[in-house]
Design a protein around this motif. Structure first.
Motif, PDB file in Angstrom:
ATOM      1  N   PRO A 124      39.888  30.836  27.940  1.00 27.57           N
ATOM      2  CA  PRO A 124      40.103  32.278  27.795  1.00 27.57           C
ATOM      3  C   PRO A 124      38.950  33.080  28.396  1.00 27.57           C
ATOM      4  O   PRO A 124      37.787  32.682  28.321  1.00 27.57           O
ATOM      5  CB  PRO A 124      40.176  32.488  26.274  1.00 27.57           C
ATOM      6  CG  PRO A 124      40.508  31.145  25.717  1.00 27.57           C
ATOM      7  CD  PRO A 124      39.881  30.143  26.638  1.00 27.57           C
ATOM      8  N   ILE A 125      39.297  34.204  28.988  1.00 29.97           N
ATOM      9  CA  ILE A 125      38.311  35.132  29.544  1.00 29.97           C
ATOM     10  C   ILE A 125      38.472  36.465  28.829  1.00 29.97           C
ATOM     11  O   ILE A 125      39.554  37.051  28.826  1.00 29.97           O
ATOM     12  CB  ILE A 125      38.504  35.320  31.058  1.00 29.97           C
ATOM     13  CG1 ILE A 125      38.364  33.978  31.784  1.00 29.97           C
ATOM     14  CG2 ILE A 125      37.504  36.328  31.615  1.00 29.97           C
ATOM     15  CD1 ILE A 125      38.677  34.041  33.261  1.00 29.97           C
ATOM     16  N   VAL A 126      37.400  36.918  28.192  1.00 30.16           N
ATOM     17  CA  VAL A 126      37.419  38.195  27.472  1.00 30.16           C
ATOM     18  C   VAL A 126      36.612  39.208  28.261  1.00 30.16           C
ATOM     19  O   VAL A 126      35.453  38.960  28.617  1.00 30.16           O
ATOM     20  CB  VAL A 126      36.843  38.048  26.050  1.00 30.16           C
ATOM     21  CG1 VAL A 126      36.891  39.393  25.319  1.00 30.16           C
ATOM     22  CG2 VAL A 126      37.625  36.998  25.258  1.00 30.16           C
ATOM     23  N   LEU A 127      37.209  40.345  28.547  1.00 28.46           N
ATOM     24  CA  LEU A 127      36.522  41.438  29.228  1.00 28.46           C
ATOM     25  C   LEU A 127      36.320  42.568  28.234  1.00 28.46           C
ATOM     26  O   LEU A 127      37.275  42.984  27.567  1.00 28.46           O
ATOM     27  CB  LEU A 127      37.348  41.969  30.410  1.00 28.46           C
ATOM     28  CG  LEU A 127      37.959  40.960  31.383  1.00 28.46           C
ATOM     29  CD1 LEU A 127      38.778  41.699  32.431  1.00 28.46           C
ATOM     30  CD2 LEU A 127      36.873  40.130  32.044  1.00 28.46           C
ATOM     31  N   THR A 128      35.106  43.057  28.105  1.00 24.94           N
ATOM     32  CA  THR A 128      34.900  44.278  27.336  1.00 24.94           C
ATOM     33  C   THR A 128      34.718  45.417  28.328  1.00 24.94           C
ATOM     34  O   THR A 128      34.012  45.278  29.334  1.00 24.94           O
ATOM     35  CB  THR A 128      33.672  44.182  26.406  1.00 24.94           C
ATOM     36  OG1 THR A 128      32.477  44.016  27.179  1.00 24.94           O
ATOM     37  CG2 THR A 128      33.823  43.009  25.449  1.00 24.94           C
ATOM     38  N   THR A 129      35.381  46.516  28.080  1.00 26.91           N
ATOM     39  CA  THR A 129      35.372  47.611  29.045  1.00 26.91           C
ATOM     40  C   THR A 129      35.574  48.944  28.345  1.00 26.91           C
ATOM     41  O   THR A 129      36.226  49.018  27.297  1.00 26.91           O
ATOM     42  CB  THR A 129      36.478  47.400  30.113  1.00 26.91           C
ATOM     43  OG1 THR A 129      36.560  48.530  30.969  1.00 26.91           O
ATOM     44  CG2 THR A 129      37.830  47.182  29.457  1.00 26.91           C
ATOM     45  N   ASN A 130      35.011  49.981  28.931  1.00 30.68           N
ATOM     46  CA  ASN A 130      35.198  51.336  28.408  1.00 30.68           C
ATOM     47  C   ASN A 130      36.419  52.018  29.000  1.00 30.68           C
ATOM     48  O   ASN A 130      37.007  52.896  28.382  1.00 30.68           O
ATOM     49  CB  ASN A 130      33.965  52.200  28.696  1.00 30.68           C
ATOM     50  CG  ASN A 130      32.709  51.648  28.060  1.00 30.68           C
ATOM     51  OD1 ASN A 130      32.756  51.004  27.020  1.00 30.68           O
ATOM     52  ND2 ASN A 130      31.576  51.890  28.700  1.00 30.68           N
TER      53      ASN A 130
END
Length: 257
Positions: A124-130
């Protein structure tokens, strides 16, 4: 996810800045027993074309090697993804690196085997973004990405702020934090953390001025060992100073004198 080949590989955690997306994501993964390979997307880049892709490929390979040796399940966490090469301003075109990086992530989501990452396993790849709107549309489609909107309630935000402060503010109660949040509507966890750091810094400098024979590093160490306490009133004073500074900056940007 490795057992669900059609499940979206990428999870985007989207929310306003300073509300603990990256920290809470890492904490949740750790609690669940995953191994988080964290990487700030602002570090993706370089002078040569394709450099961000090589960095991400190397990170995926390291995760695969870790899974093979330690028999654990890794998760890649790319923090502040919209600030990296894959993001763009609303009126700007995509750069070569943003196109290459986006294409690589799309290929990972579609079929890991064609990405030369040394494994066929899907991690899994988790991206945190605004701001999800700065990313290329095809990357965010449902088959590749699932979106989770990070919207902490007032109670959840108060709980996070309490966790950030209770080790440094003696006798702090949850009720006091709730009142603090009520006085400062929309108060972010990052704002509180910054105010706490500012207060601790002031304390260290005061300690240095009282003990001029010490260097600042030694004074900081001794002060920290002594507890490093601050009061809630000092935290609020720091918040007020920061608010006043923001007002002044806004005034000068608007052409005030």
């Amino acid at each position: 996810m490795s057992c669900l080949p059609d499940y979206p590989l990428i999870l985007a955690v989207v929310g306003p800045p300073g509300d603990g997306k990256s920290f809470q994501t890492a904490a949740a993964l750790n609690t669940a027993g995953f191994v988080a390979f964290r990487f700030s997307s602002s570090e993706l880049g370089g002078r040569s074309e394709g450099r961000p892709v090589e960095q991400l490929r190397s990170l995926y390979k390291r995760a695969a090697q870790h899974a093979e040796v330690d028999n654990s399940y890794p998760v890649l966490v790319l923090e502040d993804f919209d600030l990296g090469p894959a993001g763009r301003d609303r009126n700007a075109r995509y750069t070569v690196n943003s196109q290459l990086l986006t294409g690589f992530l799309m290929n990972l989501a579609d079929d890991v085997r064609m990405c030369d990452v040394g494994t066929s396993q899907r991690f899994p790849i988790v991206l945190t973004t605004n701001d999800l709107s700065t990313l290329h549309g095809p990357l965010t489609r449902p088959g590749r990405m699932r979106v989770f909107t990070w919207e902490p309630t007032v109670a959840e935000r108060a709980e996070m702020i309490y966790s950030a402060l209770h080790g440094r503010v003696p006798g702090l109660t949850a009720e006091q934090v709730e009142k603090l949040c009520a006085r400062y509507q929309g108060l972010s966890v990052a704002a509180i953390s910054s105010a706490l750091v500012e207060c601790l810094g002031d304390k260290v400098f005061d300690f240095v001025s009282q003990h001029p024979q010490m260097g600042i590093v030694e004074a900081q160490r001794r002060y920290a060992n002594g507890g490093g306490w601050v009061t809630l009133e000092e935290i609020e004073d720091a918040l007020q100073r920061r608010r006043l500074t923001r007002r002044r900056l806004t005034f000068f940007r608007a052409g005030g004198e």
